[in-house]
Design a protein around this motif. Structure first.
Motif, PDB file in Angstrom:
ATOM      1  N   ALA A 258       0.814  -1.214   0.000  1.00 59.68           N
ATOM      2  CA  ALA A 258       0.000   0.000   0.000  1.00 59.68           C
ATOM      3  C   ALA A 258       0.850   1.268   0.000  1.00 59.68           C
ATOM      4  N   GLY A 259       2.166   1.104  -0.117  1.00 59.67           N
ATOM      5  CA  GLY A 259       3.050   2.261  -0.078  1.00 59.67           C
ATOM      6  C   GLY A 259       3.417   2.619   1.347  1.00 59.67           C
ATOM      7  N   GLY A 260       4.039   3.774   1.502  1.00 58.42           N
ATOM      8  CA  GLY A 260       4.460   4.233   2.812  1.00 58.42           C
ATOM      9  C   GLY A 260       5.449   5.364   2.675  1.00 58.42           C
ATOM     10  N   ILE A 261       5.659   6.078   3.746  1.00 55.12           N
ATOM     11  CA  ILE A 261       6.665   7.137   3.736  1.00 55.12           C
ATOM     12  C   ILE A 261       8.042   6.472   3.692  1.00 55.12           C
ATOM     13  N   GLY A 262       8.753   6.706   2.621  1.00 56.90           N
ATOM     14  CA  GLY A 262      10.024   6.029   2.427  1.00 56.90           C
ATOM     15  C   GLY A 262       9.893   4.709   1.696  1.00 56.90           C
ATOM     16  N   GLY A 263       8.670   4.388   1.241  1.00 52.20           N
ATOM     17  CA  GLY A 263       8.466   3.164   0.469  1.00 52.20           C
ATOM     18  C   GLY A 263       7.609   2.163   1.203  1.00 52.20           C
ATOM     19  N   THR A 264       8.149   1.556   2.250  1.00 55.90           N
ATOM     20  CA  THR A 264       7.433   0.587   3.073  1.00 55.90           C
ATOM     21  C   THR A 264       7.373   1.119   4.496  1.00 55.90           C
ATOM     22  N   PRO A 265       6.201   1.094   5.147  1.00 53.02           N
ATOM     23  CA  PRO A 265       6.126   1.594   6.521  1.00 53.02           C
ATOM     24  C   PRO A 265       7.088   0.845   7.443  1.00 53.02           C
ATOM     25  N   GLN A 266       7.644   1.578   8.373  1.00 55.85           N
ATOM     26  CA  GLN A 266       8.551   1.005   9.360  1.00 55.85           C
ATOM     27  C   GLN A 266       8.178   1.551  10.739  1.00 55.85           C
ATOM     28  N   LEU A 267       8.345   0.727  11.767  1.00 53.43           N
ATOM     29  CA  LEU A 267       8.150   1.242  13.115  1.00 53.43           C
ATOM     30  C   LEU A 267       9.198   2.317  13.391  1.00 53.43           C
ATOM     31  N   ALA A 268       8.764   3.395  14.020  1.00 53.59           N
ATOM     32  CA  ALA A 268       9.729   4.398  14.450  1.00 53.59           C
ATOM     33  C   ALA A 268      10.689   3.754  15.445  1.00 53.59           C
ATOM     34  N   ASP A 269      11.919   4.229  15.474  1.00 51.45           N
ATOM     35  CA  ASP A 269      12.920   3.556  16.309  1.00 51.45           C
ATOM     36  C   ASP A 269      12.913   4.032  17.754  1.00 51.45           C
ATOM     37  N   ASP A 270      12.022   4.955  18.106  1.00 54.13           N
ATOM     38  CA  ASP A 270      11.859   5.327  19.510  1.00 54.13           C
ATOM     39  C   ASP A 270      10.404   5.699  19.750  1.00 54.13           C
ATOM     40  N   ILE A 271      10.038   6.013  20.989  1.00 51.29           N
ATOM     41  CA  ILE A 271       8.636   6.242  21.338  1.00 51.29           C
ATOM     42  C   ILE A 271       8.213   7.696  21.200  1.00 51.29           C
ATOM     43  N   LEU A 272       9.112   8.567  20.757  1.00 57.12           N
ATOM     44  CA  LEU A 272       8.809   9.992  20.646  1.00 57.12           C
ATOM     45  C   LEU A 272       8.624  10.452  19.206  1.00 57.12           C
ATOM     46  N   LYS A 273       9.294   9.813  18.283  1.00 57.24           N
ATOM     47  CA  LYS A 273       9.375  10.312  16.901  1.00 57.24           C
ATOM     48  C   LYS A 273       8.004  10.458  16.245  1.00 57.24           C
ATOM     49  N   SER A 282       7.397  10.720   9.847  1.00 57.26           N
ATOM     50  CA  SER A 282       7.728   9.516  10.601  1.00 57.26           C
ATOM     51  C   SER A 282       7.387   8.295   9.751  1.00 57.26           C
ATOM     52  N   PRO A 283       8.284   7.329   9.635  1.00 58.24           N
ATOM     53  CA  PRO A 283       8.041   6.174   8.763  1.00 58.24           C
ATOM     54  C   PRO A 283       6.901   5.287   9.253  1.00 58.24           C
ATOM     55  N   GLU A 284       6.446   5.523  10.479  1.00 58.27           N
ATOM     56  CA  GLU A 284       5.369   4.722  11.050  1.00 58.27           C
ATOM     57  C   GLU A 284       3.985   5.213  10.627  1.00 58.27           C
ATOM     58  N   ASN A 285       3.884   6.469  10.214  1.00 55.04           N
ATOM     59  CA  ASN A 285       2.588   7.064   9.912  1.00 55.04           C
ATOM     60  C   ASN A 285       1.930   6.418   8.701  1.00 55.04           C
TER      61      ASN A 285
END
Length: 542
Positions: A258-273, A282-285
């Motif tokens: 379905a796409g994503g920011i940066g191509g494929t969605p990724q979990l953010a690497d911390d709890i604040l981003k 944020s790649p998680e959005n």
């Protein structure tokens, strides 16, 4: 790429400002008195017209002070409450009735929620009708494919409106044209569910895939997240579980189809981003409201979540709030002391003037004394240091407070530029894990455990993680609900989760005894709406 993002953001903000005046217009006749603006002379105007319902949606969906979907989802649940604090916050008992599940069909905030949300449906219907009338898109600088993509966004957005309306009220009219019929009849929830399901399954594949250029638009990641939510709640909403369908919708996102920011969605690497003032990319959005203070469209969470003016100096910000929502003591206690979310997502304990050791001073019960947020809701200023307290016994410092979205300080270049995230990849991990477990008789498989651990490990240090990770034995359904609460606190999802897990009407929490009344799982249709429309039927039990 950055230029494209900026251009889209300008279109989004222009649309929000152009139409902002009507977002809080609570006229009673929400079916027929909606003005559509026929100004589709070029591609920009088409996009502005299509984004207009989206910008209205923030008024009822985001925690920006309107007592609509967010308010009812959180104030009636087990994590946050709006207690009376001395002379403040009683508000006619509105928040008490939400907390105790004793609401009636005459609640003013519920009337407002109904009107705001149905007005949104009207805006979508008007935009669909207008944009569908463009017979030669090339004359306005668009291709037929681009036009159909915009229409798909609107159909999906309408289905999203209906999903949230159905979530609150269950049995509601199905309206696809403004003013037709003038007095629409109530449809049963199962029929509404099928309407939403058909619309989403038809139009989500026609949406564009998510990318940085489409931030603030309804794309495939948003659409498949909606389908995942619909399928996850299908047993409650329609009577038929759809676990396999939920898993498949989640996989569309997780696998990057379905796409994503940066191509494929990724979990953010911390709890604040994902929540900070640079969270736009944020790649998680997966789906977000593109607020921007610089653009005049600020994410105004301060009313619900921020303290009085004395707290402005604690964070060095230019806003203050109503000192309204607080964290219920049992919800704050649900976090381990080593959980970084407990440290980062809340304001708790002694408050100091930003960058100093000078205490912030109270202005009410603790006037002139240091302000210390405590994990209790009782009259400690009057000597009560041991009771459970109640909704009527709060004080200015009662309860831990919201700090999940952080604006930054006044001198920050990105001060208060936060987007509001509607769906993020973490939720998709949780949805898939839950569907797997329910399909497996409530027992976690290793895949389900891995999905939840992948998210949870961000909340603990490397040293603490080995004792905090889940196993297939420790990740029960009850524990999954608890972890959902810890992860998605303040995100407007708790009521739906509690209902799905059977805890909303049968669960107890701080100062709340279970009603045991299944009718309370949906709200009453506002009495004034039934008076205005004789074809509406009141929900059972009201």
């Amino acid at each position: 790429m950055k230029k494209n993002i900026r251009n889209l953001k300008n279109i989004f903000i222009a649309g929000s400002i152009l139409f902002a005046g009507s977002c809080t217009d609570l006229d009673e006749n929400v079916y027929s008195e909606l003005n559509s603006d026929n100004f589709y002379n070029n591609k920009t105007e088409v996009l502005q017209g299509a984004l207009r319902p989206f910008t209205h949606m923030q008024a009822w969906l985001a925690p920006t002070g309107q007592s609509a979907y967010y308010y009812h989802s959180e104030a009636s649940s087990d994590q946050i409450a709006w207690p009376q604090k001395g002379r403040h916050g009683y508000d006619g008992g509105d928040h008490f009735r939400q907390h105790y599940h004793t609401w009636t069909s005459n609640e003013s905030r519920m009337r407002g929620a109904w009107t705001l949300m149905w007005t949104g449906v009207g805006y979508v219907n008007a935009a669909i009708e207008d944009i569908s009338g463009i017979t030669d898109p090339e004359n306005i600088g668009m291709t037929q494919t681009e036009l159909q993509s915009v229409l798909a966004e609107l159909y999906v957005l309408r289905a999203f409106h209906y999903m949230k309306i159905m979530d609150l009220w269950g049995n509601v009219p199905i309206i696809t044209k403004v003013g037709e019929p003038l007095n629409p009849p109530t449809a049963p929830r199962t029929e509404v569910f099928e309407f939403i399901k058909t619309e989403l399954e038809t139009y989500v594949p026609q949406l564009p895939k998510y990318s940085e250029e489409l931030i603030g638009r309804t794309t495939q990641t948003a659409g498949y997240a909606m389908l995942a939510e619909l399928y996850l709640n299908a047993e409650e909403w329609s009577g038929t579980p759809m676990w396999d369908e939920c898993i498949a919708a989640c996989d569309k996102i997780i696998d990057g189809d379905a796409g994503g920011i940066g191509g494929t969605p990724q979990l953010a690497d911390d709890i604040l981003k994902t929540f900070g003032n640079t969270n736009q990319t944020s790649p998680e959005n997966l789906y977000q409201i593109a607020y921007s203070r610089k653009g005049g469209f600020t994410f105004n969470w301060e009313g619900f979540f921020f303290g009085y003016g004395n707290m402005s100096e604690a964070l060095n910000v230019g806003y203050s709030g109503w000192n309204a929502f607080v964290v219920i003591p049992s919800a704050f206690d649900a976090y381990d002391e080593t959980d970084l979310r407990k440290e980062e997502w809340f304001l708790f304990g002694s408050q100091y003037v930003y960058g100093t050791n000078e205490p912030v001073l109270g202005t009410e019960e603790y006037n002139g004394d240091p302000l210390v947020y405590v994990n209790s809701i009782r009259r400690e200023s009057e000597g009560d240091m041991s009771s459970e307290g109640s909704m009527a016994e709060g004080e200015e410092n009662s309860g831990a407070r919201f700090n999940k979205y952080q604006s930054g300080t006044l001198d920050d270049d990105n001060y208060w530029e936060n987007h509001y995230v509607l769906y993020r990849l973490t939720e998709i991990y949780f949805n898939k894990a839950e569907a797997i477990m329910r399909k497996n008789g409530g027992t976690a498989t290793q895949e389900a455990v891995d999905l939840i651990n992948e998210s949870r490990k961000r909340a603990f240090s490397d040293a603490d993680w080995p004792s905090e990770m889940y196993t297939s034995a420790t990740l029960t359904l009850d524990e999954l609900l608890a972890e959902r609460g810890r992860e998605f606190i303040f995100e407007g999802k708790r009521r739906t989760d509690l209902i799905r897990f059977g805890k909303y009407t049968d669960g107890a929490w701080w100062d709340h005894e279970p009603t045991g009344d299944p009718n309370k799982k949906i709200y009453p249709v506002p009495a004034n709406q039934i008076a205005n429309n004789p074809n509406l039927e009141q929900n059972p039990g009201y």
